[in-house]
Design a protein around this motif. Structure first.
Motif, PDB file in Angstrom:
ATOM      1  N   GLU A 143       0.869  -1.169   0.000  1.00  0.00           N
ATOM      2  CA  GLU A 143       0.000   0.000   0.000  1.00  0.00           C
ATOM      3  C   GLU A 143       0.907   1.220   0.000  1.00  0.00           C
ATOM      4  O   GLU A 143       1.779   1.348   0.867  1.00  0.00           O
ATOM      5  N   ILE A 144       0.715   2.133  -0.966  1.00  0.00           N
ATOM      6  CA  ILE A 144       1.588   3.297  -1.065  1.00  0.00           C
ATOM      7  C   ILE A 144       0.783   4.545  -1.397  1.00  0.00           C
ATOM      8  O   ILE A 144      -0.253   4.483  -2.058  1.00  0.00           O
ATOM      9  N   PHE A 145       1.271   5.691  -0.924  1.00  0.00           N
ATOM     10  CA  PHE A 145       0.752   6.991  -1.334  1.00  0.00           C
ATOM     11  C   PHE A 145       1.774   7.629  -2.258  1.00  0.00           C
ATOM     12  O   PHE A 145       2.954   7.736  -1.919  1.00  0.00           O
ATOM     13  N   ILE A 146       1.331   8.046  -3.451  1.00  0.00           N
ATOM     14  CA  ILE A 146       2.228   8.685  -4.410  1.00  0.00           C
ATOM     15  C   ILE A 146       2.438  10.139  -4.005  1.00  0.00           C
ATOM     16  O   ILE A 146       1.516  10.954  -4.052  1.00  0.00           O
ATOM     17  N   TRP A 147       3.672  10.466  -3.631  1.00  0.00           N
ATOM     18  CA  TRP A 147       4.005  11.828  -3.208  1.00  0.00           C
ATOM     19  C   TRP A 147       4.390  12.694  -4.404  1.00  0.00           C
ATOM     20  O   TRP A 147       3.894  13.808  -4.570  1.00  0.00           O
ATOM     21  N   GLN A 148       5.267  12.194  -5.259  1.00  0.00           N
ATOM     22  CA  GLN A 148       5.668  12.897  -6.475  1.00  0.00           C
ATOM     23  C   GLN A 148       5.799  11.874  -7.598  1.00  0.00           C
ATOM     24  O   GLN A 148       6.196  10.730  -7.362  1.00  0.00           O
ATOM     25  N   LEU A 149       5.496  12.314  -8.846  1.00  0.00           N
ATOM     26  CA  LEU A 149       5.551  11.391  -9.972  1.00  0.00           C
ATOM     27  C   LEU A 149       5.998  12.115 -11.244  1.00  0.00           C
ATOM     28  O   LEU A 149       5.242  12.258 -12.202  1.00  0.00           O
ATOM     29  N   PRO A 150       7.242  12.598 -11.287  1.00  0.00           N
ATOM     30  CA  PRO A 150       7.742  13.251 -12.500  1.00  0.00           C
ATOM     31  C   PRO A 150       7.853  12.263 -13.652  1.00  0.00           C
ATOM     32  O   PRO A 150       8.102  11.070 -13.446  1.00  0.00           O
ATOM     33  N   LEU A 151       7.702  12.781 -14.875  1.00  0.00           N
ATOM     34  CA  LEU A 151       7.753  11.928 -16.059  1.00  0.00           C
ATOM     35  C   LEU A 151       8.151  12.754 -17.268  1.00  0.00           C
ATOM     36  O   LEU A 151       8.219  13.989 -17.201  1.00  0.00           O
TER      37      LEU A 151
END
Length: 240
Positions: A143-151
């Motif tokens: 189980e994870i919370f996405i804090w940052q997701l650069p792409l």
């Protein structure tokens, strides 16, 4: 690796069925993966500036990641609601993960992405340390919370924000590797942000996995369920 994702809003109970499918470590498929893709049907959804077909299919992906121990209090500050609590390795210490993806062949084109995520639990009755974190690591059920997701993809940016509310921004992501390590460098408009170096492990494990991804969109907490299978997974519990 192949995966499916069901997307729904937790607090309001409103749900929509969206799927992401992907496979890692080259084009050679095992029987489990090829059967998975046969069952996936795409449909069109509207996003900013156009449309996108979901599920997004990731046919060839290289991925590498690492998890670090971090103060629980600092991790709590990254979470949008008290309904999410950091999964603790031991009292006062939680887990922050960095996962770099090179999507070499996908239905929205090739691009790269770097996920920064906090291992969490949703409204646990008891938040005992160690056992939940150990279960996630051993069972590959996270189980994870996405804090940052650069792409590096504009289409991926718009789809990720409009559909899932992911905290995405456009960035330069470069991979390099030698006999012992894989490295990933993240930069925005030429300004270095971080670099990640990971020791290589033999990618021989064939296994199923599942995890839940939490994100926030328009003040609502979203839960994305992922189920998948990998034909070539490598991992290590050793520091460094």
């Amino acid at each position: 690796m192949a995966a499916r994702t069901d997307d729904n809003i937790i607090r309001l109970g409103r749900s929509s069925r969206l799927v992401v499918a992907y496979k890692t470590q080259g084009r050679e498929e095992c029987g489990m993966e090829s059967q998975f893709f046969e069952k996936v049907q795409q449909h069109e959804v509207q996003i900013s500036g156009g449309s996108c077909e979901v599920p997004i299919l990731y046919r060839e992906v290289f991925a590498a990641g690492a998890t670090f121990v971090a103060p629980t209090l600092a991790l709590k500050g990254l979470l949008p609601t008290s309904n999410l609590v950091p999964a603790e390795l031991w009292p006062g210490k939680g887990l922050l993960s960095f996962m770099a993806f090179d999507y070499r062949d996908s239905s929205i084109g090739p691009y790269r992405e770097l996920a920064m995520a906090v291992a969490v639990r949703y409204r646990p009755r008891f938040n005992a340390p160690f056992v939940p974190a150990l279960r996630m690591s051993v069972s590959l059920s996270f189980e994870i919370f996405i804090w940052q997701l650069p792409l590096s993809s504009d289409l991926g940016l718009r789809a990720g924000i409009d559909i899932w509310g992911f905290p995405k921004f456009l960035a330069d992501i470069e991979f390099s590797q030698d006999d012992k390590t894989v490295s990933c460098a993240l930069a925005e408009e030429g300004r270095p942000i971080l670099s990640l170096e990971i020791n290589k492990n033999a990618a021989k494990m064939k296994t199923y996995f599942d995890f839940v991804i939490y994100s926030e969109k328009d003040g609502e907490l979203l839960m994305t369920r992922v189920d998948g299978v990998s034909s070539s997974l490598g991992r290590s519990f050793r520091p460094g």
